[in-house]
Motif scaffolding. Structure first.
Motif, mmCIF file in Angstrom:
data_model
loop_
_atom_site.group_PDB
_atom_site.id
_atom_site.type_symbol
_atom_site.label_atom_id
_atom_site.label_comp_id
_atom_site.label_asym_id
_atom_site.label_seq_id
_atom_site.Cartn_x
_atom_site.Cartn_y
_atom_site.Cartn_z
ATOM 1 N N GLU A 190 -19.191 -16.815 7.969
ATOM 2 C CA GLU A 190 -20.743 -16.780 7.811
ATOM 3 C C GLU A 190 -21.737 -16.278 7.411
ATOM 4 N N ASP A 193 -21.944 -16.262 3.806
ATOM 5 C CA ASP A 193 -22.589 -17.792 4.056
ATOM 6 C C ASP A 193 -24.268 -17.270 3.613
ATOM 7 N N THR A 194 -24.801 -16.391 4.781
ATOM 8 C CA THR A 194 -26.095 -16.108 5.356
ATOM 9 C C THR A 194 -26.489 -15.353 4.271
ATOM 10 N N TYR A 231 -17.781 -10.118 5.968
ATOM 11 C CA TYR A 231 -17.791 -11.495 5.858
ATOM 12 C C TYR A 231 -17.870 -12.679 6.618
ATOM 13 N N TYR A 432 -15.697 -23.673 -0.337
ATOM 14 C CA TYR A 432 -17.152 -23.499 1.409
ATOM 15 C C TYR A 432 -17.685 -24.271 0.484
ATOM 16 N N MET A 434 -21.333 -24.361 1.977
ATOM 17 C CA MET A 434 -22.253 -23.654 1.657
ATOM 18 C C MET A 434 -22.784 -22.746 0.696
ATOM 19 N N GLN A 435 -21.528 -22.000 -0.099
ATOM 20 C CA GLN A 435 -21.277 -21.479 -0.494
ATOM 21 C C GLN A 435 -21.361 -22.149 -2.150
#
Length: 461
Positions: A190, A193-194, A231, A432, A434-435
């Motif tokens: 998370e 990703d953010t 990460y 992933y 979101m990535q």
């Protein structure tokens, strides 16, 4: 393990049905063995680790991990160190765990694998390994929040200390972390990703400012006491996420303060050669994408150029090598080219060289492949497009074809499909979502930013 047996039917079905990864020989050979082993009533499948790639420094730990598992369950093996040699290697590294700055999960793996291979009779070595294993357990009950490390640690505790609180906590963690499908996933990411998405969307003026404010607040809360970021929350800092978080944070008072601590962390982590390792372990090799992120983060937050100049020279040489740059965490050539190019700067000869190579490698459908000769992907196309917007106007055919490809591939909900192939642990690849979205939208956001500034002349390519 009796405690997990009632929960493994779905996991066994998943392993047997999952496609074997074929982008690299190491996961192909190991996953083929795992499927053969899971599908047998007895451990008859041979684990073959004789391929030269298994002896490379970045992959030998994965070799030893699965080799120890195979030996522990009595499966036949081919290649690699003998059981006795492997035990000695594990014990030697375990004893040196403080001086080589191993991650918590790495120390747990070493201790657990040694305990799984050890003789039944307790000894000073097994006592030391058990002590190290208990020390590596996180408050969540996991071992470094890693499923693989926690599973082997649970097996070792089941053999050596089955009535302990450590065993009970690890078991509770694993049962809680099973998905609704009855399997275990590698790990959430998370924080990464953010930071990655904040960086991709930087400068998008039509987005709600409160979205960025919430994301920045999360990153500030996620900073570790040593000044770095990891990460995911609850894990030791690493160079790559620290750099990415610093690149994502704004130049507010809070962002400047946090990034000052991050800068100190990166400066401490620099190697004598002027580079950065992916993790903290001295045995891990430097990687182009990680070094590039460190340079960009230090440059953004005021570290003098002389400090990171040797790393820039190293990147420039790597960019000119045959086949171009390689990223250690994404199996995407254009991602490495983009990050190295930004670290060196758009006017650098090596960056122009990388951009010219991207123009030549565009597929007929307008997209770019993750690796040469493969089918196009959204993530690879986004990263290629992001670099080329420094040189090509938005109306250039190369750019418009890429935009059209991304528009056609975008799903109704606004995201893009994979594959992504993030290496974790290298060279095993994970998707992933979101990535995938962040890398894909990075190119379109770059086009939007470029439309507000005059492009560099085409002659720069």
């Amino acid at each position: 393990m009796p405690e997990l047996r009632p929960h493994l039917r779905a996991t066994r079905r998943w392993v047997q049905a999952a496609p074997v990864q074929k982008h690299h020989e190491v996961p192909r050979l190991i996953e083929s063995w795992l499927q053969g082993w899971v599908g047998s009533t007895a451990p008859t499948a041979t684990l073959d680790v004789s391929h030269p790639l298994f002896s490379e420094p970045v992959f030998c730990d994965r070799r030893n991990f699965f080799l120890a598992l195979a030996l522990a369950v009595g499966a036949p093996v081919h290649g690699g160190p003998s059981r006795e040699e492997l035990q000695a290697q594990l014990l030697e590294r375990l004893r040196a765990r403080q001086t080589v700055r191993l991650k918590r999960w790495s120390g747990a793996e070493l201790a657990a694998l040694f305990l799984l291979l050890a003789d039944e009779a307790p000894s000073a070595d097994t006592v030391e390994a058990l002590k190290a294993l208990r020390e590596a357990q996180s408050t969540s009950g996991s071992f470094g929040e890693q499923m693989g490390a926690t599973l082997v640690a649970l097996a070792a505790l089941r053999r050596w200390d089955p009535t302990s609180e450590a065993f009970a906590r690890a078991l509770d963690f694993l049962l809680h972390e099973r998905t609704t499908e009855g399997v275990w996933c590698f790990s959430p990411a998370e924080v990464w990703d953010t930071a990655l998405l904040c960086r991709a969307l930087e400068g998008c003026e039509d987005l709600e400012p409160a979205m960025f404010e919430r994301a920045w607040s999360f990153l500030l809360r996620s900073q570790n006491e040593d000044g770095g970021w990891s990460y995911r929350e609850g894990v030791e800092s690493d160079t790559d996420t620290t750099s990415m978080a610093m690149l994502a944070l704004p130049r507010t008072d809070a962002g400047t303060s946090a990034s000052g601590l991050g800068r100190a962390y990166l400066e401490r982590m620099q190697t004598p050669a002027g580079l950065w390792l992916t993790w903290q372990s001295r045995d891990d090799p430097p990687a182009e994408d990680v070094v590039a992120h460190a340079i960009m983060a230090l440059r953004k937050w005021g570290t003098v150029p002389a400090f990171w100049a040797p790393a820039g020279e190293w990147l420039a040489l790597r960019a000119r090598q045959e086949g171009g740059c390689r990223a250690h965490w994404y199996n995407i050539d254009s991602y490495a080219s983009h990050e190295v190019g930004l670290a060196l700067g758009p006017s650098h000869d090596s960056t122009r060289h990388l951009a010219r190579e991207l123009v030549e490698r565009q597929n007929p459908d307008g997209g770019w492949p993750p690796t040469q000769g493969a089918a196009s992907s959204a993530a690879a196309t986004g990263m290629a497009l992001a670099l080329l917007t420094f040189y090509l106007p938005n109306e250039h055919l190369c750019v418009t074809r890429a935009i059209h490809y991304l528009a056609e591939l975008q799903e109704p909900g606004g995201s893009w499909p994979g594959p992504l192939q993030m290496y974790g642990p290298r060279p095993f690849a994970i998707d992933y979502p979101m990535q995938i979205h962040a890398l894909s939208v990075h190119g379109l956001a770059a086009v939007a930013r470029a439309s507000r500034t005059p492009p560099r002349p085409l002659t720069e390519l």
